[in-house]
Design a protein around this motif. Sequence first.
Motif, short mmCIF file in Angstrom:
data_model
loop_
_atom_site.label_atom_id
_atom_site.label_comp_id
_atom_site.label_asym_id
_atom_site.label_seq_id
_atom_site.Cartn_x
_atom_site.Cartn_y
_atom_site.Cartn_z
N THR A 134 0.84 -1.20 0.00
CA THR A 134 0.00 0.00 0.00
C THR A 134 0.87 1.25 0.00
O THR A 134 0.55 2.24 -0.67
CB THR A 134 -0.95 0.00 1.21
N ASP A 135 1.98 1.22 0.73
CA ASP A 135 2.94 2.33 0.68
C ASP A 135 3.41 2.55 -0.76
O ASP A 135 3.46 3.69 -1.25
CB ASP A 135 4.16 2.02 1.55
N GLU A 136 3.79 1.46 -1.43
CA GLU A 136 4.27 1.56 -2.81
C GLU A 136 3.20 2.13 -3.72
O GLU A 136 3.48 2.96 -4.60
CB GLU A 136 4.72 0.19 -3.30
N MET A 137 1.96 1.69 -3.52
CA MET A 137 0.87 2.20 -4.34
C MET A 137 0.71 3.70 -4.13
O MET A 137 0.58 4.47 -5.10
CB MET A 137 -0.43 1.46 -3.99
N PHE A 138 0.72 4.16 -2.86
CA PHE A 138 0.56 5.59 -2.58
C PHE A 138 1.69 6.41 -3.20
O PHE A 138 1.46 7.51 -3.71
CB PHE A 138 0.48 5.84 -1.07
N GLU A 139 2.91 5.89 -3.15
CA GLU A 139 4.03 6.61 -3.75
C GLU A 139 3.79 6.83 -5.24
O GLU A 139 4.04 7.92 -5.77
CB GLU A 139 5.34 5.82 -3.54
N ARG A 140 3.30 5.81 -5.91
CA ARG A 140 3.02 5.94 -7.35
C ARG A 140 1.82 6.83 -7.61
O ARG A 140 1.77 7.56 -8.60
CB ARG A 140 2.80 4.55 -7.95
N LEU A 141 0.85 6.78 -6.70
CA LEU A 141 -0.37 7.56 -6.89
C LEU A 141 -0.09 9.06 -6.88
O LEU A 141 -0.75 9.82 -7.61
CB LEU A 141 -1.38 7.21 -5.80
N ARG A 152 -14.11 8.28 -9.62
CA ARG A 152 -14.14 6.88 -10.05
C ARG A 152 -12.92 6.54 -10.91
O ARG A 152 -12.37 5.44 -10.82
CB ARG A 152 -15.43 6.60 -10.83
N GLU A 153 -12.49 7.49 -11.74
CA GLU A 153 -11.29 7.26 -12.56
C GLU A 153 -10.06 7.09 -11.67
O GLU A 153 -9.20 6.24 -11.94
CB GLU A 153 -11.11 8.41 -13.54
N VAL A 154 -9.95 7.90 -10.63
CA VAL A 154 -8.82 7.77 -9.72
C VAL A 154 -8.88 6.43 -8.98
O VAL A 154 -7.86 5.77 -8.77
CB VAL A 154 -8.77 8.95 -8.73
N ALA A 155 -10.09 6.00 -8.61
CA ALA A 155 -10.24 4.71 -7.95
C ALA A 155 -9.78 3.57 -8.86
O ALA A 155 -9.14 2.61 -8.40
CB ALA A 155 -11.70 4.50 -7.54
N ARG A 156 -10.08 3.69 -10.16
CA ARG A 156 -9.61 2.67 -11.09
C ARG A 156 -8.09 2.71 -11.22
O ARG A 156 -7.44 1.67 -11.39
CB ARG A 156 -10.28 2.85 -12.45
#
Length: 345
Positions: A134-141, A152-156
């Motif tokens: 989840t940390d890695e995902m947030f860094e990319r986000l 909804r686009e951001v959720a996808r």
Amino acid sequence: MTARIERLTKSLEEPLLVTNPVNIYYLFGFKSSNAALLVAPDGVRLFTDFRYAEAARAVEGVQFEETRRGLLWDLAERLSGPIGFEADYMSYSGWETLGSGSIQPVPRRGLVERLRAVKDEQELAAIKRACELTDEMFERLTDERFVGRTEREVARTIERLFEEVGAPQLAFESIVASGPNSARPHARAGEREIRTGETVVIDTGCVVDGYSSDYTRTFVTGPVDGVVKEAYAVVLSAQQAGLDAIRPGIAGVDADAAARRIVDETSFAGTFGHGLGHGLGLEVHEAPRLSTESTDTLASGNVVTVEPGIYLEGRTGIRIEDNVVVRDAGLENFTGFRKDLVTVG
């Protein structure tokens, strides 16, 4: 699994019929939509119908008995005497069915859930890995575009990023709440277009080996007014007060109070309307609870969320949430992503 059964058996006053699928999985690693375990001092019996019979026969440490599809009706005819049942899970009609034969149903609450609340090192490793992903995902986000896209686009995008970092699955439908929608703690990602100069609350998590992460960060999409900055600072201070309070032996209500006091001593009093946190494991929400209504006491091995928030109806919302382990030697925070007020584009 054997150790879990031994601990459960010591707490029983009569045999316990376990019907909650999550509890069955926790005790024996068996997944089924129609199964029951009868845990007694002289052994464990596993009941399920033909569809799951082959998998059930492979489960070690239980005596398997195949039933009809109508599981509770079958058990009502098959079993007798005082038998505990999971009162927080079984429906009223299920209780009626169970007691229609020779069983004397005895309501029991939280027997398996109390075991689940204290994680072993294997469980903790799975949760820690889920948090790392989840940390890695947030860094990319934070490198993704927000403004001009819908929630909804951001959720996808979050779902795609989780796949990219190797997360097997999402723990729940990600919350992406922007602007006035962020004032609703459980807002669902919708078709609202994210604009410049507002807050965006992201609450998400993933699953590793059945165990979940669940944490929240609040971003801004450009310059925001002083009220938003002040509210963010208060939430951050409240979370730190909650983190500082968490230790073995503290009541859930007292941990909640430590954080709530920070908010209530400011002009934002009354805007923190939910509990400080909850247990995390095979389910995203489980024991123990940290809230004004909690009756739980924290113990070493508990994994809890710490998530104070401020919600200004119709305007904005802020929440910061970490996943932490209660340890005898001090709190261990599995959440690594930064907590300063991050601006996204």
